[in-house]
Design a protein around this motif. Structure first.
Motif, PDB file in Angstrom:
ATOM      1  N   LYS A 191       0.814  -1.211   0.000  1.00  0.00           N
ATOM      2  CA  LYS A 191       0.000   0.000   0.000  1.00  0.00           C
ATOM      3  C   LYS A 191       0.851   1.266   0.000  1.00  0.00           C
ATOM      4  O   LYS A 191       0.344   2.359  -0.267  1.00  0.00           O
ATOM      5  CB  LYS A 191      -0.957  -0.009   1.195  1.00  0.00           C
ATOM      6  N   ASP A 192       2.152   1.135   0.301  1.00  0.00           N
ATOM      7  CA  ASP A 192       3.061   2.285   0.283  1.00  0.00           C
ATOM      8  C   ASP A 192       3.749   2.462  -1.066  1.00  0.00           C
ATOM      9  O   ASP A 192       4.484   3.432  -1.255  1.00  0.00           O
ATOM     10  CB  ASP A 192       4.138   2.131   1.365  1.00  0.00           C
ATOM     11  N   VAL A 193       3.514   1.531  -2.006  1.00  0.00           N
ATOM     12  CA  VAL A 193       4.187   1.595  -3.302  1.00  0.00           C
ATOM     13  C   VAL A 193       3.573   2.701  -4.159  1.00  0.00           C
ATOM     14  O   VAL A 193       2.342   2.800  -4.285  1.00  0.00           O
ATOM     15  CB  VAL A 193       4.085   0.244  -4.033  1.00  0.00           C
ATOM     16  N   ASN A 194       4.427   3.533  -4.743  1.00  0.00           N
ATOM     17  CA  ASN A 194       4.005   4.610  -5.633  1.00  0.00           C
ATOM     18  C   ASN A 194       4.015   4.064  -7.064  1.00  0.00           C
ATOM     19  O   ASN A 194       4.997   4.197  -7.797  1.00  0.00           O
ATOM     20  CB  ASN A 194       4.942   5.809  -5.493  1.00  0.00           C
ATOM     21  N   PHE A 195       2.901   3.449  -7.459  1.00  0.00           N
ATOM     22  CA  PHE A 195       2.807   2.813  -8.776  1.00  0.00           C
ATOM     23  C   PHE A 195       2.155   3.760  -9.772  1.00  0.00           C
ATOM     24  O   PHE A 195       1.091   4.317  -9.511  1.00  0.00           O
ATOM     25  CB  PHE A 195       1.986   1.518  -8.689  1.00  0.00           C
ATOM     26  N   VAL A 196       2.811   3.923 -10.933  1.00  0.00           N
ATOM     27  CA  VAL A 196       2.287   4.763 -12.007  1.00  0.00           C
ATOM     28  C   VAL A 196       1.905   3.867 -13.176  1.00  0.00           C
ATOM     29  O   VAL A 196       2.743   3.139 -13.704  1.00  0.00           O
ATOM     30  CB  VAL A 196       3.316   5.805 -12.465  1.00  0.00           C
ATOM     31  N   SER A 197       0.648   3.916 -13.551  1.00  0.00           N
ATOM     32  CA  SER A 197       0.132   3.030 -14.597  1.00  0.00           C
ATOM     33  C   SER A 197       0.234   3.681 -15.970  1.00  0.00           C
ATOM     34  O   SER A 197      -0.131   4.851 -16.150  1.00  0.00           O
ATOM     35  CB  SER A 197      -1.332   2.695 -14.299  1.00  0.00           C
ATOM     36  N   TYR A 198       0.737   2.906 -16.942  1.00  0.00           N
ATOM     37  CA  TYR A 198       0.781   3.335 -18.343  1.00  0.00           C
ATOM     38  C   TYR A 198       0.049   2.300 -19.180  1.00  0.00           C
ATOM     39  O   TYR A 198       0.013   1.119 -18.836  1.00  0.00           O
ATOM     40  CB  TYR A 198       2.229   3.481 -18.818  1.00  0.00           C
ATOM     41  N   ASP A 199      -0.530   2.762 -20.271  1.00  0.00           N
ATOM     42  CA  ASP A 199      -1.327   1.867 -21.105  1.00  0.00           C
ATOM     43  C   ASP A 199      -0.431   1.158 -22.111  1.00  0.00           C
ATOM     44  O   ASP A 199      -0.366   1.506 -23.283  1.00  0.00           O
ATOM     45  CB  ASP A 199      -2.428   2.647 -21.834  1.00  0.00           C
ATOM     46  N   GLY A 200       0.298   0.157 -21.621  1.00  0.00           N
ATOM     47  CA  GLY A 200       1.163  -0.643 -22.479  1.00  0.00           C
ATOM     48  C   GLY A 200       2.596  -0.147 -22.481  1.00  0.00           C
ATOM     49  O   GLY A 200       2.922   0.970 -22.052  1.00  0.00           O
ATOM     50  N   GLY A 201       3.490  -1.011 -23.003  1.00  0.00           N
ATOM     51  CA  GLY A 201       4.905  -0.691 -23.035  1.00  0.00           C
ATOM     52  C   GLY A 201       5.226   0.494 -23.914  1.00  0.00           C
ATOM     53  O   GLY A 201       6.246   1.171 -23.724  1.00  0.00           O
ATOM     54  N   GLY A 202       4.358   0.789 -24.891  1.00  0.00           N
ATOM     55  CA  GLY A 202       4.572   1.929 -25.761  1.00  0.00           C
ATOM     56  C   GLY A 202       4.536   3.246 -25.019  1.00  0.00           C
ATOM     57  O   GLY A 202       5.178   4.230 -25.438  1.00  0.00           O
ATOM     58  N   GLU A 203       3.797   3.305 -23.907  1.00  0.00           N
ATOM     59  CA  GLU A 203       3.767   4.505 -23.069  1.00  0.00           C
ATOM     60  C   GLU A 203       4.769   4.416 -21.924  1.00  0.00           C
ATOM     61  O   GLU A 203       5.299   5.435 -21.477  1.00  0.00           O
ATOM     62  CB  GLU A 203       2.360   4.719 -22.501  1.00  0.00           C
TER      63      GLU A 203
END
Length: 335
Positions: A191-203
């Protein structure tokens, strides 16, 4: 889950646009490509995220091999990104009976159905084939101060919210589940992880190269060109054994981190397609799988052959759905 923090996605443990907009037309007659001796024609393969990612690479590679080996001619691959793949999934479900259309997918779409609260589910689709498995990788840009996975973990544990990790999937997908499992393995609260989501490896790749994130977690095959050119460094791979394509890169296990993670990719079709159309897809993909051209592509991309079709793939999907739901519930991301 097993006693160690391990996500082995090949087992039960562990991830609206209209048809007119993309030119799809339903074929419900069931008589398409009845002559199995001729190349399949008119097939369309949807990629439910942006160009340049793992799904996109797998789909376009499969289409090229089928074309080169004269298994299928004129197969169209197109992208319909959004909501971790569930926009594409909804399109597939809406195309009931269209035996010419299928979707490249994998663990990421499984997880996204929960985290995006998708009305469309994979249980509504027609399972065609599971194609490959691929290990994950922990990757940093060339100018990163972290030279080893131990360097990264030390800094991450000291400031888990300050070091952003990016992944080419939505929460619930493989690139999200991997850093969450890695965090657990090294003693960080997920819950402490700062995860940034991208839409696929291209992003994801531009974000990594631009140092918008401290490190990336994704399938290693998406970074091979950049590794060879020296733009990124792979600190560790998540497979049980070292990867031939990255001979000098240690596994997490060899680095003292008790975690193994394997992603997978497959193909599903709309609901209620005819047996004839289903068999056209399975036959074409089976011939592709057996070809020398496909074997060469497996080696080139570092993919592991994991080919199963039809009902066997359907059972695998059911098992994956339950495993991912269990994991996401523990992370507080699914009810």
């Amino acid at each position: 889950m097993r006693s160690r923090p391990m996500l082995w996605v090949t087992t039960a443990l562990l991830a609206l646009v209209s048809a007119t907009a993309c030119g799809a037309t339903a074929n419900k007659s069931g008589d398409a490509n009845d002559d199995s001796g001729k190349p399949a024609t008119g097939l369309r393969l949807m990629v439910p995220n942006t160009a340049g990612g793992g799904y996109d690479t797998t789909a376009r590679t499969a289409a090229k091999v089928m074309e080169d080996a004269k298994i299928a001619t004129g197969t169209q691959v197109f992208n319909l990104p959004g909501a971790g793949g569930t926009v594409g999934l909804q399109r597939i479900v809406n195309e009931k009976g269209n035996g010419k259309l299928a979707m490249q997918m994998g663990l990421g779409v499984v997880g996204a159905t929960y985290t995006s609260k998708s009305k469309a589910t994979l249980t509504q689709t027609t399972p065609i084939a599971k194609m490959i498995e691929e290990a994950g990788a922990i990757v940093v840009p060339k100018n990163s101060p972290y030279k080893t996975i131990q360097d990264l973990v030390t800094a991450w544990k000291a400031n888990p919210k300050g070091l952003a990790v990016g992944g080419g999937s939505s929460p619930g997908g493989p690139d999200h589940l991997l850093p969450m499992q890695l965090a657990q393995a090294v003693g960080i609260n997920p819950k402490d992880v700062n995860f940034v989501s991208y839409d696929g490896g291209g992003e994801l790749l531009p974000a990594l190269l631009g140092s918008k994130i401290a490190f990336g977690a994704s399938g290693f095959g998406e970074f091979l060109d950049q590794v060879e050119s020296g733009q990124v460094r792979v600190l560790a791979v998540t497979s049980e054994k070292p990867i031939d394509a990255l001979k000098d890169v240690p596994t997490l296990k060899d680095s003292g981190i008790d975690l193994v993670f394997t992603n997978w990719r497959g193909i599903v079709a709309p609901p209620e397609i005819s047996d004839t159309d289903k068999n056209v897809w399975i036959d074409a993909l089976t011939k592709m799988h057996d070809s020398a051209e496909w074997k060469a592509e497996l080696t080139k991309h570092g993919w592991t052959d994991a080919f199963v079709t039809g009902d066997a793939f359907g059972k695998f999907l059911t098992d994956q759905d339950k495993a991912v739901a269990d994991i996401l519930t523990k992370l507080g991301l699914a009810a």
